[in-house]
Scaffold this active site. Structure first.
Site, PDB file in Angstrom:
ATOM      1  N   ARG A 110      77.637  34.212 -24.704  1.00 16.12           N
ATOM      2  CA  ARG A 110      77.479  32.954 -23.971  1.00 16.12           C
ATOM      3  C   ARG A 110      77.763  33.164 -22.485  1.00 16.12           C
ATOM      4  O   ARG A 110      77.150  32.511 -21.624  1.00 16.12           O
ATOM      5  CB  ARG A 110      78.396  31.868 -24.573  1.00 16.12           C
ATOM      6  CG  ARG A 110      78.142  30.490 -24.007  1.00 16.12           C
ATOM      7  CD  ARG A 110      78.876  29.400 -24.754  1.00 16.12           C
ATOM      8  NE  ARG A 110      80.310  29.415 -24.452  1.00 16.12           N
ATOM      9  CZ  ARG A 110      81.207  28.597 -25.002  1.00 16.12           C
ATOM     10  NH1 ARG A 110      80.814  27.711 -25.908  1.00 16.12           N
ATOM     11  NH2 ARG A 110      82.474  28.668 -24.677  1.00 16.12           N
ATOM     12  N   ARG A 146      81.773  24.422 -16.157  1.00 19.39           N
ATOM     13  CA  ARG A 146      80.969  25.639 -16.186  1.00 19.39           C
ATOM     14  C   ARG A 146      79.715  25.383 -15.349  1.00 19.39           C
ATOM     15  O   ARG A 146      79.372  24.225 -15.086  1.00 19.39           O
ATOM     16  CB  ARG A 146      80.563  25.975 -17.622  1.00 19.39           C
ATOM     17  CG  ARG A 146      81.726  26.363 -18.501  1.00 19.39           C
ATOM     18  CD  ARG A 146      81.288  26.467 -19.960  1.00 19.39           C
ATOM     19  NE  ARG A 146      82.454  26.667 -20.820  1.00 19.39           N
ATOM     20  CZ  ARG A 146      82.505  26.282 -22.087  1.00 19.39           C
ATOM     21  NH1 ARG A 146      81.472  25.684 -22.650  1.00 19.39           N
ATOM     22  NH2 ARG A 146      83.586  26.502 -22.801  1.00 19.39           N
ATOM     23  N   ARG A 177      90.856  32.333 -26.448  1.00 18.30           N
ATOM     24  CA  ARG A 177      90.077  31.554 -27.426  1.00 18.30           C
ATOM     25  C   ARG A 177      90.004  32.269 -28.762  1.00 18.30           C
ATOM     26  O   ARG A 177      90.069  31.634 -29.815  1.00 18.30           O
ATOM     27  CB  ARG A 177      88.674  31.271 -26.861  1.00 18.30           C
ATOM     28  CG  ARG A 177      88.684  30.117 -25.888  1.00 18.30           C
ATOM     29  CD  ARG A 177      87.521  30.105 -24.927  1.00 18.30           C
ATOM     30  NE  ARG A 177      87.797  29.115 -23.886  1.00 18.30           N
ATOM     31  CZ  ARG A 177      87.315  27.884 -23.861  1.00 18.30           C
ATOM     32  NH1 ARG A 177      86.495  27.483 -24.798  1.00 18.30           N
ATOM     33  NH2 ARG A 177      87.660  27.048 -22.905  1.00 18.30           N
TER      34      ARG A 177
END
Ligand code: GDP
Ligand code: ADP
Length: 400
Positions: free
Chosen positions: A266, A173, A277
């Site tokens: 996020r 990320r 997820r």
């Protein structure tokens, strides 16, 4: 199996056994346990590492064991002391971070491996000074706040905790650094390393491969710190069934809606990844709550409250002392020393010749609180200076 090397046959017949260094210049010791004589030392195989051979006295045969763990590099000699299920090796003239090793001969890990492989197995585990507690395994669905809680812990107690940096095949990320958050790696490379036995555990999570290398855990233990593993439920199950003792904590969200909100806020995943997820989260929570893997379940509703609970169950409530380190600090074992054993205390007699007379410093290595071991380091060792003497010790079994 095979013939005993000639010099060893002589030594085995003539030498008083157990812990003594053979007097043939090969830096080998013999430790006799039941019918087996463990001949440790030398560098005959050209690897410069300490090798192990076993002579079975009842069969009159040599056994070449499967040796697990990182082998210690050979030194200018060593002392060997048998302790219940492992042999303590003290390397002469070695640096403080390389002087204490254990050859495990009958530990739970060795017995498991022997059963699996059907051969004689021994395992090396490096000893580390300090009393770092059991590793902490933290699991929970993506977005629940594991990383946030771990960061808070590492920030408040930087000298106490160390993060086990996992390997992963997922892409980094934006803010993530290779070697800090993860070791980002290629699938083929990681698969080969898994095959080579370099991983403590691994699992396929949300479509990517993740795993904890033995080295990742060892690096933290070497620094005398308590290791934190952020791994999924499958990984936690593997660690639970391994011989790595740990505290297992599962972090739950207050609701699925809140979990989704945190994941979306996020802003690190694509919509497709978020949905994947979230789909996996329900099963993870189900397993986390119902399986016998976890010692504690923490609800992360209010972050501060959850963090306080986490600290409490890690024994960090109230005033916290720093991790106790060796009372001696850094200490290098001199070349000239002898070793004695009284119960679970190892007395090291360091001899130094001054201009006028020989002086002897006594150091005690306390092995009463050994923790961990292969696969990984052996923790809970402590050195203490117990005085300088001009006479030898009386009434102690001299081992080398
Ligand atoms: N089994 C295993 N799981 C891991 C490891 N490292 C991370 N994970 C888990 O993989 C999952 C995904 O991690 P990550 O991609 O960082 O996403 P995040 O959980 O949303 O932060 C999480 O459940 C982690 O706990 C590992 O070494 N082994
Ligand atoms: N108790 C909490 N309340 C609100 N937001 C939280 C809480 N705990 C964590 N967060 C936020 O949720 C997001 C996911 O947290 P993170 O630590 O990355 O989760 P994980 O590592 O479990 O995937 C982050 O943006 C974090 O700031």
């Amino acid at each position: 199996m095979g013939e005993a090397p000639a010099f060893l046959v002589d030594d085995l017949q003539n030498e008083p056994l157990n812990g003594f260094e053979l007097k043939n210049g090969t830096c080998k010791t013999i430790t006799t346990i039941g019918n087996k004589m463990y001949v440790i030392g030398g560098a005959d195989d050209g690897t410069l590492s300490i090798e192990v051979q076993i002579f079975d006295r009842s069969l009159g045969e040599w056994i070449h064991p499967t040796v697990h763990g990182t082998k210690p590099l050979s030194s200018k000699g060593h002392s060997a002391v048998f302790l219940n299920d492992r042999i303590l090796i003290l390397k002469k003239g070695a640096k403080s971070d390389d002087q204490i090793w254990f050859l495990e001969v009958d530990t739970q890990y060795v017995r498991q491996q022997q059963k699996q492989l059907g051969t004689e197995v021994v395992a090396w585990s490096k000893g580390v000074i300090g009393n770092a507690e059991k590793p902490v395994v933290i699991s929970g669905p993506s977005g629940v706040g594991k990383g946030t809680l771990i960061s808070m812990l590492m920030k408040e107690f930087p000298s106490m905790f160390g993060f086990s940096v996992s390997h992963t095949t997922r892409a980094p990320r934006g803010m993530e650094k290779d070697g800090v958050h993860y070791h980002f790696t290629e699938k083929s490379v990681m698969e080969k390393e898994i095959k080579d036995g370099k991983f403590l555990e691994f699992a396929s999570v949300h479509g990517n491969l993740y795993g904890t290398s033995v080295e990742a855990v060892e690096v933290v233990a070497d620094a005398g710190k308590r290791c934190i593993l952020d791994i999924d439920v499958q990984g936690a199950r593997s660690v639970r069934s391994s011989s790595l003792e740990a505290v297992f904590i599962f972090v739950c969200p207050p609701s699925m809606e809140e979990l989704e909100k945190r994941l979306r806020d996020r802003g690190t995943e694509t919509e497709e990844q978020i949905l994947k997820r979230l789909r996996n989260a329900a099963a993870e929570i189900e397993q986390g709550k119902s399986s016998n893997i976890f010692d504690f379940i923490l609800y992360n509703d209010n972050l501060e409250e959850c963090y306080e609970k986490l600290k409490k169950l890690l024994g960090l409530g109230g005033c916290v002392a720093a991790t106790p380190k060796s009372a001696l600090g850094e200490f290098n074992l001199p070349l000239d020393h002898s070793v004695s054993k009284i119960d679970d205390k190892i007395i090291i007699n360091c001899i130094s010749s001054g201009l006028e007379k020989e002086s002897k410093n006594l150091i005690m290595l306390d092995v009463s609180a050994l923790k961990g071991g292969a696969p990984g380091r052996t923790r809970g060792l402590d050195f203490q200076a117990i005085g300088s003497f001009s006479d030898g010790l009386i009434g102690m079994e001299r081992l080398s």
